[in-house]
Design an enzyme around this catalytic site. Structure first.
Site, PDB file in Angstrom:
ATOM      1  N   TYR A   1       0.788  -1.216   0.057  1.00 14.75           N
ATOM      2  CA  TYR A   1      -0.098  -0.029   0.087  1.00 14.75           C
ATOM      3  C   TYR A   1       1.023   1.249  -0.062  1.00 14.75           C
ATOM      4  O   TYR A   1       1.605   1.605   0.993  1.00 14.75           O
ATOM      5  CB  TYR A   1      -0.886   0.108   1.313  1.00 14.75           C
ATOM      6  CG  TYR A   1      -1.943  -1.269   1.370  1.00 14.75           C
ATOM      7  CD1 TYR A   1      -2.330  -1.920   0.223  1.00 14.75           C
ATOM      8  CD2 TYR A   1      -2.527  -1.309   2.272  1.00 14.75           C
ATOM      9  CE1 TYR A   1      -3.140  -2.748   0.285  1.00 14.75           C
ATOM     10  CE2 TYR A   1      -3.465  -2.387   2.532  1.00 14.75           C
ATOM     11  CZ  TYR A   1      -3.693  -3.183   1.497  1.00 14.75           C
ATOM     12  OH  TYR A   1      -4.775  -4.211   1.631  1.00 14.75           O
TER      13      TYR A   1
ATOM     14  N   PHE B   1     -14.194  -5.250   0.760  1.00 16.44           N
ATOM     15  CA  PHE B   1     -15.437  -4.558  -0.108  1.00 16.44           C
ATOM     16  C   PHE B   1     -16.649  -5.108   0.322  1.00 16.44           C
ATOM     17  O   PHE B   1     -17.338  -5.516  -0.382  1.00 16.44           O
ATOM     18  CB  PHE B   1     -15.182  -4.961  -1.558  1.00 16.44           C
ATOM     19  CG  PHE B   1     -13.863  -4.570  -2.166  1.00 16.44           C
ATOM     20  CD1 PHE B   1     -13.208  -3.525  -1.680  1.00 16.44           C
ATOM     21  CD2 PHE B   1     -13.221  -5.519  -3.256  1.00 16.44           C
ATOM     22  CE1 PHE B   1     -12.020  -3.234  -2.306  1.00 16.44           C
ATOM     23  CE2 PHE B   1     -12.092  -5.252  -3.623  1.00 16.44           C
ATOM     24  CZ  PHE B   1     -11.309  -3.852  -3.203  1.00 16.44           C
ATOM     25  N   PRO B   2     -16.917  -4.636   1.618  1.00 16.45           N
ATOM     26  CA  PRO B   2     -18.386  -5.078   2.092  1.00 16.45           C
ATOM     27  C   PRO B   2     -19.628  -4.427   1.320  1.00 16.45           C
ATOM     28  O   PRO B   2     -20.767  -4.685   1.703  1.00 16.45           O
ATOM     29  CB  PRO B   2     -18.456  -4.436   3.710  1.00 16.45           C
ATOM     30  CG  PRO B   2     -17.165  -3.531   3.558  1.00 16.45           C
ATOM     31  CD  PRO B   2     -16.494  -3.851   2.845  1.00 16.45           C
TER      32      PRO B   2
ATOM     33  N   GLY C   1     -19.110  -3.888  -2.366  1.00 18.29           N
ATOM     34  CA  GLY C   1     -18.661  -4.040  -3.677  1.00 18.29           C
ATOM     35  C   GLY C   1     -19.818  -4.875  -4.450  1.00 18.29           C
ATOM     36  O   GLY C   1     -20.419  -5.916  -3.781  1.00 18.29           O
TER      37      GLY C   1
ATOM     38  N   PHE D   1     -22.765  -4.183  -5.648  1.00 16.40           N
ATOM     39  CA  PHE D   1     -24.171  -4.028  -5.709  1.00 16.40           C
ATOM     40  C   PHE D   1     -24.886  -3.675  -6.876  1.00 16.40           C
ATOM     41  O   PHE D   1     -24.170  -2.902  -7.622  1.00 16.40           O
ATOM     42  CB  PHE D   1     -24.767  -3.036  -4.608  1.00 16.40           C
ATOM     43  CG  PHE D   1     -24.560  -3.891  -3.199  1.00 16.40           C
ATOM     44  CD1 PHE D   1     -24.663  -2.511  -2.077  1.00 16.40           C
ATOM     45  CD2 PHE D   1     -24.458  -4.858  -2.973  1.00 16.40           C
ATOM     46  CE1 PHE D   1     -24.458  -3.080  -0.714  1.00 16.40           C
ATOM     47  CE2 PHE D   1     -24.235  -5.442  -1.717  1.00 16.40           C
ATOM     48  CZ  PHE D   1     -24.270  -4.405  -0.624  1.00 16.40           C
TER      49      PHE D   1
END
Length: 291
Positions: free
Chosen positions: A63, A213-214, A216, A218
């Protein structure tokens, strides 16, 4: 799948951590590359998280690269005794910020030492091996060779515990035949629930599952259903999505990321959000087609 009241802590390696943690990926610049626009704000988020009881931080030296770990060190070192920092290896960045697989023994060794140096640690508590056969999601293939290299670093005393990221159930089983696995980190949320059987299996084995990605993936309709529940509960859609994950299984550990103190506080408040049965039923229906 069942939804029951669950404790607010779970075992991660040899430690007990709160199930609401913090993911540090967004502390780097745009695209998780380069320096943040506001380094002071990044430092403030980390300090606020720990002050509010977070004792599980997820990071990686790719990162930035290097920058996020350096910010963590500046904000929190010397670290609280109960703080568990989890990192991951298996990738590197190119000069443009692209993500490249790096699963060679030399690359993994370099990554462990980079994490140790930039976090200013003598040993890494948990290292997730990120499998990069496909950068867009898990793909089958033997992971024995890179895992054996990481296990060798563990035997040298540089790593305490090993986890996996971006893996298939078959790869989890293969890994368990090589070494002890303490966590699995995969894409999972209300809409994308392909790992439902894996989560339940890991729960039976006492192994943590860490979704990323809770929100991601949709579709507008699914997003609308989530928003409806959130409005009814006077919460944000993200808070509802996080609360659902906490109710999904007691072995789920959350690492929502943010570079905002206000957003951090919203995320942490999700652990106190009560989801009534009718709300759970509506949320479960969002991912029903994927089951």
């Amino acid at each position: 799948m069942t939804h029951t009241d669950t404790p607010d802590t779970f075992t991660l390696g040899s430690r007990r951590v709160k199930r609401m943690g913090y993911g540090a990926m967004q502390l780097a610049g745009p695209g998780v590359f380069g320096a943040p626009k506001d380094r002071h704000a990044a430092l403030s988020v980390l300090r606020e998280a720990v002050e509010r009881g977070v004792n599980h931080i997820d990071t990686s030296d790719f990162y930035g690269p290097h920058i996020t770990n350096q910010i963590i060190r500046e904000a929190l070192h010397p670290y609280p005794d109960n703080l568990t920092i989890v990192t991951k290896i298996g990738a590197r960045r190119d000069a443009q910020g692209g993500w490249l697989p790096d699963l060679s023994p030399e690359g993994l060794t370099r990554a462990v030492h980079d994490n140790l140096r930039n976090l200013r640690l003598e040993v890494l508590e948990v290292v997730n091996l990120r499998i990069m056969f496909d950068v867009h999601g898990p793909a089958e293939g033997s992971i024995e060779a890179p895992l054996a290299a990481l296990a060798g670093l563990q035997q040298q005393g540089l790593v305490k515990h090993i986890g996996l990221s971006n893996v298939t159930p078959t790869q989890v089983k293969e890994a368990q035949s090589v070494t002890k696995i303490v966590c699995v980190q995969n894409l999972y949320n209300i809409a994308q629930r392909q790992d439902d059987p894996l989560i339940d299996e890991l729960a039976r084995e006492g192994i943590a599952f860490v979704p990323f990605f809770p929100l991601g993936g949709f579709t507008p309709l699914q997003s609308s259903a989530l928003a409806d529940v959130a409005a009814r509960l006077e919460a944000t859609p993200m808070q509802v999505a996080l609360a659902w994950l906490l109710r999904r299984s007691p072995n789920i550990l959350l690492i929502p990321g943010t570079s905002s103190v206000a957003h951090l506080r919203e995320n942490l408040a999700a652990s106190q959000l009560v989801l009534p049965d009718d709300a759970l039923n509506a949320l479960n229906a969002i991912g029903a087609k994927g089951q």
